[in-house]
Design a protein around this motif. Structure first.
Motif, PDB file in Angstrom:
ATOM      1  N   VAL A 131     -14.392  26.474  38.388  1.00 34.02           N
ATOM      2  CA  VAL A 131     -15.634  27.231  38.558  1.00 34.02           C
ATOM      3  C   VAL A 131     -16.277  26.963  39.916  1.00 34.02           C
ATOM      4  O   VAL A 131     -16.762  27.885  40.576  1.00 34.02           O
ATOM      5  CB  VAL A 131     -16.619  26.910  37.409  1.00 34.02           C
ATOM      6  CG1 VAL A 131     -17.991  27.483  37.696  1.00 34.02           C
ATOM      7  CG2 VAL A 131     -16.085  27.461  36.089  1.00 34.02           C
ATOM      8  N   SER A 132     -16.256  25.722  40.370  1.00 28.02           N
ATOM      9  CA  SER A 132     -16.860  25.389  41.664  1.00 28.02           C
ATOM     10  C   SER A 132     -16.194  26.161  42.793  1.00 28.02           C
ATOM     11  O   SER A 132     -16.870  26.688  43.690  1.00 28.02           O
ATOM     12  CB  SER A 132     -16.738  23.882  41.934  1.00 28.02           C
ATOM     13  OG  SER A 132     -17.496  23.153  41.000  1.00 28.02           O
ATOM     14  N   GLY A 170     -17.576  32.968  46.506  1.00 30.40           N
ATOM     15  CA  GLY A 170     -18.490  34.103  46.396  1.00 30.40           C
ATOM     16  C   GLY A 170     -18.365  34.909  45.117  1.00 30.40           C
ATOM     17  O   GLY A 170     -18.720  36.091  45.092  1.00 30.40           O
ATOM     18  N   ILE A 171     -17.873  34.288  44.039  1.00 34.88           N
ATOM     19  CA  ILE A 171     -17.766  34.979  42.757  1.00 34.88           C
ATOM     20  C   ILE A 171     -18.819  34.425  41.800  1.00 34.88           C
ATOM     21  O   ILE A 171     -19.012  33.204  41.708  1.00 34.88           O
ATOM     22  CB  ILE A 171     -16.364  34.792  42.131  1.00 34.88           C
ATOM     23  CG1 ILE A 171     -15.281  35.306  43.096  1.00 34.88           C
ATOM     24  CG2 ILE A 171     -16.253  35.544  40.805  1.00 34.88           C
ATOM     25  CD1 ILE A 171     -13.869  34.991  42.643  1.00 34.88           C
ATOM     26  N   ALA A 172     -19.503  35.297  41.087  1.00 32.77           N
ATOM     27  CA  ALA A 172     -20.480  34.889  40.069  1.00 32.77           C
ATOM     28  C   ALA A 172     -20.171  35.626  38.775  1.00 32.77           C
ATOM     29  O   ALA A 172     -19.661  36.754  38.794  1.00 32.77           O
ATOM     30  CB  ALA A 172     -21.894  35.211  40.521  1.00 32.77           C
ATOM     31  N   TYR A 173     -20.471  34.963  37.660  1.00 31.62           N
ATOM     32  CA  TYR A 173     -20.171  35.554  36.338  1.00 31.62           C
ATOM     33  C   TYR A 173     -21.388  35.452  35.435  1.00 31.62           C
ATOM     34  O   TYR A 173     -21.830  34.357  35.086  1.00 31.62           O
ATOM     35  CB  TYR A 173     -18.977  34.840  35.708  1.00 31.62           C
ATOM     36  CG  TYR A 173     -18.701  35.231  34.273  1.00 31.62           C
ATOM     37  CD1 TYR A 173     -18.473  36.560  33.916  1.00 31.62           C
ATOM     38  CD2 TYR A 173     -18.663  34.267  33.256  1.00 31.62           C
ATOM     39  CE1 TYR A 173     -18.216  36.919  32.607  1.00 31.62           C
ATOM     40  CE2 TYR A 173     -18.397  34.618  31.935  1.00 31.62           C
ATOM     41  CZ  TYR A 173     -18.175  35.945  31.617  1.00 31.62           C
ATOM     42  OH  TYR A 173     -17.926  36.305  30.311  1.00 31.62           O
ATOM     43  N   VAL A 174     -21.953  36.595  35.068  1.00 32.09           N
ATOM     44  CA  VAL A 174     -23.069  36.640  34.120  1.00 32.09           C
ATOM     45  C   VAL A 174     -22.473  36.826  32.734  1.00 32.09           C
ATOM     46  O   VAL A 174     -21.965  37.890  32.387  1.00 32.09           O
ATOM     47  CB  VAL A 174     -24.042  37.791  34.456  1.00 32.09           C
ATOM     48  CG1 VAL A 174     -25.132  37.898  33.393  1.00 32.09           C
ATOM     49  CG2 VAL A 174     -24.657  37.581  35.826  1.00 32.09           C
ATOM     50  N   PRO A 231     -23.629  35.663  45.765  1.00 31.85           N
ATOM     51  CA  PRO A 231     -22.216  36.003  45.624  1.00 31.85           C
ATOM     52  C   PRO A 231     -21.888  37.311  46.356  1.00 31.85           C
ATOM     53  O   PRO A 231     -22.776  38.120  46.658  1.00 31.85           O
ATOM     54  CB  PRO A 231     -22.068  36.191  44.116  1.00 31.85           C
ATOM     55  CG  PRO A 231     -23.403  36.732  43.688  1.00 31.85           C
ATOM     56  CD  PRO A 231     -24.417  36.056  44.582  1.00 31.85           C
ATOM     57  N   ASP A 232     -20.613  37.513  46.601  1.00 31.60           N
ATOM     58  CA  ASP A 232     -20.131  38.800  47.112  1.00 31.60           C
ATOM     59  C   ASP A 232     -19.593  39.652  45.971  1.00 31.60           C
ATOM     60  O   ASP A 232     -19.618  40.874  46.042  1.00 31.60           O
ATOM     61  CB  ASP A 232     -19.013  38.572  48.144  1.00 31.60           C
ATOM     62  CG  ASP A 232     -19.488  37.746  49.321  1.00 31.60           C
ATOM     63  OD1 ASP A 232     -20.527  38.113  49.899  1.00 31.60           O
ATOM     64  OD2 ASP A 232     -18.842  36.729  49.642  1.00 31.60           O
TER      65      ASP A 232
END
Length: 511
Positions: free
Chosen positions: A335-336, A342-346, A427-428
């Motif tokens: 995850v780090s 630049g990746i995020a997960y909601v 994030p991108d």
């Protein structure tokens, strides 16, 4: 005798800094299904907690009359003794106990402290038959899907000789088939004379089953509508909820789509426990800069598993394939590293995985990128307050301060905190998994506006949703999944609910 089984008169309930209910009135006729509608934070769940004794007499002002008698419930047990039973949005079952044990927990069939298991099992079978659940009473609840667990909750309510059943967002986590089954069950109970109050943001469902609707807004009663006389439409309900006409449920966006920013190639994922079972099978897709790409599919299609496996391989085993950003392969092995790239997960589970509920808004927002508010590995609290205040204002989070515990917020405002947390990480690529689940149309519109703004800023958005109108209304391009595979790709102008459904049920034989 009054035609109303329940009357709530002048109910006012305050929390520190917030008046949750102000002089609310509610009248429910015996034998009807009465819907309670309103935006997140309107006071619906609070009102039902007052009714059921979760908030005891003395913590609110006003009167509750049930069958013409004034009630002063000190706790939930007293309301249940009169037949008022509430099923909360968050299911309260114990996964390591059997169906029978869960149904009669706290209401045991016992003599002199010894449980009569024969009677318990017989009664459980009778209750399961009533709710249409074909499972053994000995089955562990943890081995059931969410839809079946919801039926166990209803069976548990029936074991308490329920006269008024309260359901808080009963279909929020259910697929379409399970939702339809639950609504049919409610209508069957109505035929048998049971009264029900249902809280739901799914207006199409309310239109199917409700006899009357009471609308709350900002903790106040706006109006009660008779579904049989008032020619009630969804637009009419929405106007009452938000105080204005919502002519377009999806905000307009000027597309500003650029080059490919993110690409997944030949992605394969196996089940974390059953290593021989392939969950994601050779998936390929891409996202352009400023593009909102949807993933549609039925429950079990593998959408969430795909998203989680991409985000730091947080789901699955034996993961293979490549991920590219701006043409270069990137490392997302944890995850780090995914966040660094630049990746995020909601997540779809904001309470379980998206937030630390016991912490305040400020700490939840800055958690995704603490180095941004720290000096020499020490968090600068003033900077943390400044940053979190920016997002409170930008995303219009309804709260007296950023020091408010997130568990005290409504579902829609909790979702805004989750979004704030990941936008703060800058994030991108933003993966949004069911970003509007369990929130009202007004809050949905605000979140759609935020998503559009992120796309306008050049972010690549991957939007996963079970609501086909949402996918069609928001996305520039749509991938469809079935049984872990991508079965089709459609542009906005060629996508319809019928086309999507055909691809969502396109099962292919595996080689």
């Amino acid at each position: 005798m009054s035609q109303f089984i329940l009357e709530m008169r002048g109910i006012t309930k305050e929390f520190p800094g917030v008046k949750a209910l102000e002089n609310v009135n509610l009248q429910v006729k015996e034998g009807e299904i009465h819907a309670l509608c309103g935006e997140n934070g309107a006071g619906k769940s609070t009102l039902m907690k007052v009714l059921s004794g979760v908030y005891p007499y003395g913590t609110y002002s006003g009167d509750i009359l049930f069958k013409g008698e004034v009630c002063k419930f000190k706790d939930i047990k007293q309301s249940e003794e009169l037949g008022i039973v509430i099923i909360h949005q968050e299911l309260a079952l114990i996964p390591y106990l059997s169906i029978a044990e869960n149904i009669f927990l706290g209401n045991e069939r016992a003599k002199r402290g010894v449980i009569n298991w024969n009677e318990t099992i017989v009664k459980t079978k009778e209750l399961l038959k009533k709710v249409g659940l074909n499972e053994s009473p000995h089955t562990l609840v943890g081995n059931l899907g969410v839809g079946k667990q919801q039926l166990v909750e209803i069976a548990k309510a029936l074991s308490k000789e329920v006269k008024l059943l309260i359901l808080d967002e009963p279909t929020a986590a259910l697929n379409e088939d399970d939702s339809e089954n639950l609504l049919r069950l409610l209508l069957e109970f109505k035929k048998q004379g049971m009264t029900a109050i249902i809280i739901s943001h799914k207006l199409s469902e309310i239109s199917k089953v409700a006899d009357s609707i009471t609308i709350l807004r900002d903790g106040k009663t706006i109006e009660t509508l008779d579904m049989r006389k008032d020619h009630v439409t969804e637009d009419r309900i929405i106007k009452g909820m938000v105080g204005r006409d919502l002519t377009n449920r999806y905000p307009k966006r000027e597309s500003n789509i650029g080059e490919v920013i993110f690409e997944v190639r030949n992605w394969n994922v196996y089940h974390p426990l059953h290593n021989e079972r392939k969950v994601i099978d050779d998936v390929n897709f891409y996202i352009r800069k400023g593009e909102i790409v949807g993933i549609a599919g039925l429950m079990g299609a593998g959408r969430t598993e795909l998203a989680m496996s991409i985000f730091g391989k947080s789901y699955g085993k034996k993961i293979s394939g490549q991920i590219f950003k701006n043409g270069y392969e990137i490392d997302v092995s944890d995850v780090s590293k995914a966040i660094e790239n630049g990746i995020a997960y909601v997540t779809e589970d904001r309470k379980g995985n998206g937030l630390i509920l016991m912490d305040d808004i400020r700490k939840n927002i800055t958690l995704s990128r603490l180095n941004k508010v720290a000096k020499r590995f020490v968090v600068d609290e003033n900077q943390e307050i400044i940053e979190s205040e920016k997002y409170r204002e930008r995303l219009k989070i309804k709260t007296p301060s950023v020091f408010q515990k997130t568990e005290k917020l409504s579902g829609g405002n909790q979702q805004k905190v989750v979004l704030s947390k990941w936008i703060f990480a800058q994030p991108d690529i933003l993966i949004l998994d069911e970003p509007t689940r369990g929130i009202d149309v007004g809050a949905k519109y605000e979140i759609y506006t935020i998503i559009n703004q992120l796309a306008q800023d050049g972010k690549g958005i991957l939007l996963i949703s079970s609501e086909l109108p949402e996918i069609l209304g928001m996305c520039d391009r749509i991938y469809v999944m079935c049984e872990g595979r991508i079965t089709g790709e459609l542009n906005r102008d060629e996508a319809t609910q019928e086309n999507l459904m055909k691809l969502m049920t396109k099962i292919e034989l595996r080689g």
